[in-house]
Design a protein around this motif. Structure first.
Motif, PDB file in Angstrom:
ATOM      1  N   GLU A  92       8.653  -3.161  -1.127  1.00 52.15           N
ATOM      2  CA  GLU A  92       9.286  -2.358  -0.079  1.00 52.15           C
ATOM      3  C   GLU A  92       8.902  -0.888  -0.184  1.00 52.15           C
ATOM      4  OE1 GLU A  92      10.653  -3.892  -2.655  1.00 52.15           O
ATOM      5  OE2 GLU A  92      12.837  -3.642  -2.634  1.00 52.15           O
ATOM      6  N   GLU A  93       8.591  -0.439  -1.408  1.00 53.54           N
ATOM      7  CA  GLU A  93       8.217   0.975  -1.556  1.00 53.54           C
ATOM      8  C   GLU A  93       6.891   1.290  -0.847  1.00 53.54           C
ATOM      9  OE1 GLU A  93       6.530   1.933  -5.631  1.00 53.54           O
ATOM     10  OE2 GLU A  93       7.275  -0.099  -5.960  1.00 53.54           O
ATOM     11  N   HIS A  94       6.134   0.247  -0.517  1.00 53.30           N
ATOM     12  CA  HIS A  94       4.843   0.468   0.153  1.00 53.30           C
ATOM     13  C   HIS A  94       4.930   0.306   1.665  1.00 53.30           C
ATOM     14  CE1 HIS A  94       3.137   0.667  -3.745  1.00 53.30           C
ATOM     15  NE2 HIS A  94       3.418  -0.584  -4.029  1.00 53.30           N
ATOM     16  N   ALA A  95       6.160   0.147   2.191  1.00 53.41           N
ATOM     17  CA  ALA A  95       6.305  -0.121   3.626  1.00 53.41           C
ATOM     18  C   ALA A  95       5.561   0.909   4.472  1.00 53.41           C
ATOM     19  CB  ALA A  95       7.791  -0.147   4.002  1.00 53.41           C
ATOM     20  N   GLY A  96       5.654   2.190   4.067  1.00 55.92           N
ATOM     21  CA  GLY A  96       5.056   3.244   4.886  1.00 55.92           C
ATOM     22  C   GLY A  96       3.643   3.625   4.463  1.00 55.92           C
ATOM     23  N   THR A  97       3.071   2.869   3.521  1.00 52.04           N
ATOM     24  CA  THR A  97       1.725   3.203   3.032  1.00 52.04           C
ATOM     25  C   THR A  97       0.660   2.608   3.955  1.00 52.04           C
ATOM     26  OG1 THR A  97       2.606   3.027   0.794  1.00 52.04           O
ATOM     27  CG2 THR A  97       0.204   3.065   0.996  1.00 52.04           C
ATOM     28  N   PRO A  98      -0.328   3.412   4.351  1.00 49.23           N
ATOM     29  CA  PRO A  98      -1.425   2.829   5.141  1.00 49.23           C
ATOM     30  C   PRO A  98      -2.121   1.714   4.342  1.00 49.23           C
ATOM     31  CG  PRO A  98      -1.547   5.231   5.131  1.00 49.23           C
ATOM     32  CD  PRO A  98      -0.488   4.852   4.142  1.00 49.23           C
ATOM     33  N   LEU A  99      -2.489   0.647   5.043  1.00 46.40           N
ATOM     34  CA  LEU A  99      -3.105  -0.504   4.360  1.00 46.40           C
ATOM     35  C   LEU A  99      -4.276  -0.087   3.483  1.00 46.40           C
ATOM     36  CD1 LEU A  99      -3.233  -3.225   7.153  1.00 46.40           C
ATOM     37  CD2 LEU A  99      -1.680  -3.117   5.193  1.00 46.40           C
ATOM     38  N   ARG A 100      -5.072   0.868   3.990  1.00 47.69           N
ATOM     39  CA  ARG A 100      -6.296   1.211   3.257  1.00 47.69           C
ATOM     40  C   ARG A 100      -6.000   1.932   1.945  1.00 47.69           C
ATOM     41  NH1 ARG A 100      -6.190   5.362   7.066  1.00 47.69           N
ATOM     42  NH2 ARG A 100      -7.106   4.126   8.707  1.00 47.69           N
ATOM     43  N   GLU A 101      -4.755   2.427   1.788  1.00 50.42           N
ATOM     44  CA  GLU A 101      -4.398   3.124   0.546  1.00 50.42           C
ATOM     45  C   GLU A 101      -3.696   2.213  -0.458  1.00 50.42           C
ATOM     46  OE1 GLU A 101      -2.227   6.703   1.408  1.00 50.42           O
ATOM     47  OE2 GLU A 101      -3.658   7.236   2.992  1.00 50.42           O
ATOM     48  N   LEU A 102      -3.461   0.965  -0.085  1.00 45.28           N
ATOM     49  CA  LEU A 102      -2.744   0.063  -0.997  1.00 45.28           C
ATOM     50  C   LEU A 102      -3.655  -0.386  -2.132  1.00 45.28           C
ATOM     51  CD1 LEU A 102      -0.910  -2.305   1.514  1.00 45.28           C
ATOM     52  CD2 LEU A 102       0.141  -0.562   0.052  1.00 45.28           C
ATOM     53  N   SER A 103      -3.060  -0.606  -3.301  1.00 49.29           N
ATOM     54  CA  SER A 103      -3.818  -1.201  -4.402  1.00 49.29           C
ATOM     55  C   SER A 103      -4.148  -2.645  -4.010  1.00 49.29           C
ATOM     56  CB  SER A 103      -2.986  -1.206  -5.680  1.00 49.29           C
ATOM     57  OG  SER A 103      -1.935  -2.147  -5.544  1.00 49.29           O
ATOM     58  N   LYS A 104      -5.079  -3.261  -4.755  1.00 52.94           N
ATOM     59  CA  LYS A 104      -5.512  -4.618  -4.426  1.00 52.94           C
ATOM     60  C   LYS A 104      -4.321  -5.587  -4.462  1.00 52.94           C
ATOM     61  CE  LYS A 104      -9.211  -7.742  -5.830  1.00 52.94           C
ATOM     62  NZ  LYS A 104      -8.539  -8.728  -6.678  1.00 52.94           N
ATOM     63  N   GLY A 105      -3.489  -5.436  -5.508  1.00 53.42           N
ATOM     64  CA  GLY A 105      -2.346  -6.345  -5.658  1.00 53.42           C
ATOM     65  C   GLY A 105      -1.320  -6.154  -4.548  1.00 53.42           C
ATOM     66  N   SER A 106      -1.037  -4.885  -4.199  1.00 50.91           N
ATOM     67  CA  SER A 106      -0.056  -4.635  -3.136  1.00 50.91           C
ATOM     68  C   SER A 106      -0.591  -5.138  -1.803  1.00 50.91           C
ATOM     69  CB  SER A 106       0.255  -3.142  -3.034  1.00 50.91           C
ATOM     70  OG  SER A 106       0.765  -2.695  -4.264  1.00 50.91           O
ATOM     71  N   CYS A 107      -1.877  -4.969  -1.607  1.00 49.10           N
ATOM     72  CA  CYS A 107      -2.518  -5.456  -0.388  1.00 49.10           C
ATOM     73  C   CYS A 107      -2.361  -6.979  -0.301  1.00 49.10           C
ATOM     74  CB  CYS A 107      -3.996  -5.085  -0.466  1.00 49.10           C
ATOM     75  SG  CYS A 107      -4.736  -4.881   1.110  1.00 49.10           S
ATOM     76  N   GLN A 108      -2.515  -7.662  -1.433  1.00 51.15           N
ATOM     77  CA  GLN A 108      -2.385  -9.118  -1.443  1.00 51.15           C
ATOM     78  C   GLN A 108      -0.945  -9.527  -1.138  1.00 51.15           C
ATOM     79  OE1 GLN A 108      -4.719 -11.132  -1.251  1.00 51.15           O
ATOM     80  NE2 GLN A 108      -3.764 -13.115  -1.624  1.00 51.15           N
ATOM     81  N   LYS A 109       0.021  -8.721  -1.598  1.00 55.49           N
ATOM     82  CA  LYS A 109       1.418  -9.024  -1.266  1.00 55.49           C
ATOM     83  C   LYS A 109       1.615  -8.992   0.255  1.00 55.49           C
ATOM     84  CE  LYS A 109       3.591  -7.375  -5.510  1.00 55.49           C
ATOM     85  NZ  LYS A 109       4.537  -6.413  -6.097  1.00 55.49           N
ATOM     86  N   VAL A 110       1.005  -8.004   0.899  1.00 51.55           N
ATOM     87  CA  VAL A 110       1.111  -7.899   2.358  1.00 51.55           C
ATOM     88  C   VAL A 110       0.421  -9.099   3.017  1.00 51.55           C
ATOM     89  CG1 VAL A 110       0.466  -6.516   4.378  1.00 51.55           C
ATOM     90  CG2 VAL A 110       1.266  -5.389   2.286  1.00 51.55           C
ATOM     91  N   ALA A 111      -0.752  -9.462   2.483  1.00 46.28           N
ATOM     92  CA  ALA A 111      -1.501 -10.593   3.044  1.00 46.28           C
ATOM     93  C   ALA A 111      -0.677 -11.868   2.966  1.00 46.28           C
ATOM     94  CB  ALA A 111      -2.817 -10.770   2.280  1.00 46.28           C
ATOM     95  N   VAL A 112       0.064 -12.027   1.869  1.00 46.37           N
ATOM     96  CA  VAL A 112       0.847 -13.233   1.665  1.00 46.37           C
ATOM     97  C   VAL A 112       2.142 -13.161   2.475  1.00 46.37           C
ATOM     98  CG1 VAL A 112       2.165 -14.454  -0.087  1.00 46.37           C
ATOM     99  CG2 VAL A 112      -0.172 -13.762  -0.576  1.00 46.37           C
ATOM    100  N   ALA A 113       2.772 -11.973   2.485  1.00 51.60           N
ATOM    101  CA  ALA A 113       4.035 -11.809   3.220  1.00 51.60           C
ATOM    102  C   ALA A 113       3.855 -12.177   4.691  1.00 51.60           C
ATOM    103  CB  ALA A 113       4.538 -10.374   3.083  1.00 51.60           C
ATOM    104  N   GLN A 114       2.712 -11.791   5.297  1.00 56.85           N
ATOM    105  CA  GLN A 114       2.529 -12.060   6.728  1.00 56.85           C
ATOM    106  C   GLN A 114       2.604 -13.557   7.030  1.00 56.85           C
ATOM    107  OE1 GLN A 114      -0.116 -13.708   8.398  1.00 56.85           O
ATOM    108  NE2 GLN A 114      -1.450 -13.966   6.633  1.00 56.85           N
ATOM    109  N   ALA A 115       2.239 -14.372   6.052  1.00 63.85           N
ATOM    110  CA  ALA A 115       2.198 -15.814   6.301  1.00 63.85           C
ATOM    111  C   ALA A 115       3.595 -16.420   6.444  1.00 63.85           C
ATOM    112  CB  ALA A 115       1.441 -16.512   5.177  1.00 63.85           C
ATOM    113  N   PHE A 116       4.596 -15.771   5.870  1.00 61.23           N
ATOM    114  CA  PHE A 116       5.928 -16.374   5.866  1.00 61.23           C
ATOM    115  C   PHE A 116       6.856 -15.813   6.945  1.00 61.23           C
ATOM    116  CE2 PHE A 116       4.242 -17.183   1.665  1.00 61.23           C
ATOM    117  CZ  PHE A 116       4.551 -18.529   1.511  1.00 61.23           C
ATOM    118  N   LEU A 117       6.378 -14.808   7.690  1.00 59.35           N
ATOM    119  CA  LEU A 117       7.254 -14.067   8.597  1.00 59.35           C
ATOM    120  C   LEU A 117       8.025 -14.961   9.556  1.00 59.35           C
ATOM    121  CD1 LEU A 117       4.832 -11.139   9.497  1.00 59.35           C
ATOM    122  CD2 LEU A 117       6.930 -10.964   8.130  1.00 59.35           C
TER     123      LEU A 117
END
Ligand SMILES: Nc1ncnc2c1ncn2[C@@H]1O[C@H](COP(=O)(O)OP(=O)(O)OP(=O)(O)O)[C@@H](O)[C@H]1O
Length: 271
Positions: free
Chosen positions: A113-138
């Motif tokens: 949740e702390e990355h909610a306002g972070t632009p995708l391109r600034e996310l670390s690889k792991g945080s980016c993967q969390k977003v990639a996975v989260a979208q699948a369950f929405l």
């Protein structure tokens, strides 16, 4: 959902990456696809998800709500994590508020949740993967296709993903997974297939397996880190855990020695 005579080649003269693949994917099925690098696993997952079309054969009965986590997350879009997830939620059919709420909830579940306002391109690889996975369950997918989705996640997020997969299977969704780690998805009792020379076959049994029926304290699920990385499923009031036979003694010791201990109801070794 059913694949019949499915073949895929890239270009009219390309070699057949997949040939004559037949596969039934009933509701509540959890399928794991294995095979050597480059054998066509990602190709098969794209076809199952509907992100690609077969060169031959047909795929019928794909449910309406499909979610797909590709092996490569779409690169730098000009969106924040929350903005991206909310947009994806809308695409998955949620209303504006529902999409924003689901995006918040799944970011929180993956402790991002702390990355909610972070632009995708600034996310670390792991945080980016969390977003990639989260979208699948929405939007509660009826078909969930995961290509190496655990890769890059930390231990806690991997467990959340295991739980979320088990929840979807329990809700009757079809889940199809590729992952290099043989024990994934943890504990969920996947049916395993192998791609070999372009064909899909039942994976050969790795050897003898032992099935342990065990009952834990009320509400308990099998503890993390059990020896032999057992697959498990609910079974009556307890759980049925399956491990390679050589790990069965260690598994029994771990269950009996857990605090509070588990009660072993039955033990069965099969070829
Ligand atoms: N878009 C494409 N155009 C041309 N060839 C492709 C394309 N996508 C995949 N291939 C080829 O198809 C074959 C299977 O690739 P695929 O990515 O499906 O394998 P994989 O089993 O998922 O591999 P890995 O385990 O390395 O991820 C490979 O030879 C690959 O080069």
């Amino acid at each position: 959902m059913r694949l019949q005579g499915v073949g895929r080649r890239y270009g009219p003269r390309g070699r057949w990456v997949l040939r004559d693949v037949g596969l039934d994917v009933p509701p509540g099925a959890l399928l794991r696809i294995e095979g050597a690098n480059g054998c066509g696993k990602s190709t098969l997952l794209r076809l199952v998800a509907g992100a690609d079309a077969p060169s031959r054969g047909r795929i019928t009965g794909r449910p309406r709500r499909v979610a797909y986590v590709p092996d490569r997350f779409p690169p730098a879009l000009p969106l924040t994590a929350l903005g991206y997830l909310t947009r994806l939620g809308r695409i998955h059919g949620l209303g504006r508020r529902g999409a924003a709420a689901a995006a918040d909830a799944w970011l929180a579940r993956f402790a991002a949740e702390e990355h909610a306002g972070t632009p995708l391109r600034e996310l670390s690889k792991g945080s980016c993967q969390k977003v990639a996975v989260a979208q699948a369950f929405l939007a509660g997918p009826e078909l969930l296709v995961l290509d190496e989705a655990w890769t890059g996640l930390d231990g806690q997020a991997r467990r959340v993903l295991d739980e979320a997969v088990a929840e979807r299977v329990a809700a009757g969704a079809r889940v199809v997974v590729v992952d290099h780690a043989p024990a994934r998805p943890a504990g969920a009792g996947a049916r395993v297939y192998r791609v070999e020379d372009g064909r899909l076959c039942d994976a050969p049994a790795a050897g003898r397996e032992t099935l342990v029926r065990a009952v834990g304290p009320p509400g308990a699920v099998p503890p993390d880190g059990l020896p032999g990385a057992p697959r498990w499923r609910r079974d009556g009031g307890g759980y049925a855990l399956t491990v390679p036979a050589e790990h069965s003694d260690e598994l029994l010791r771990a269950l009996l020695g857990a605090q509070p201990p588990w009660h072993i109801e039955a033990l069965e070794t099969r070829p």
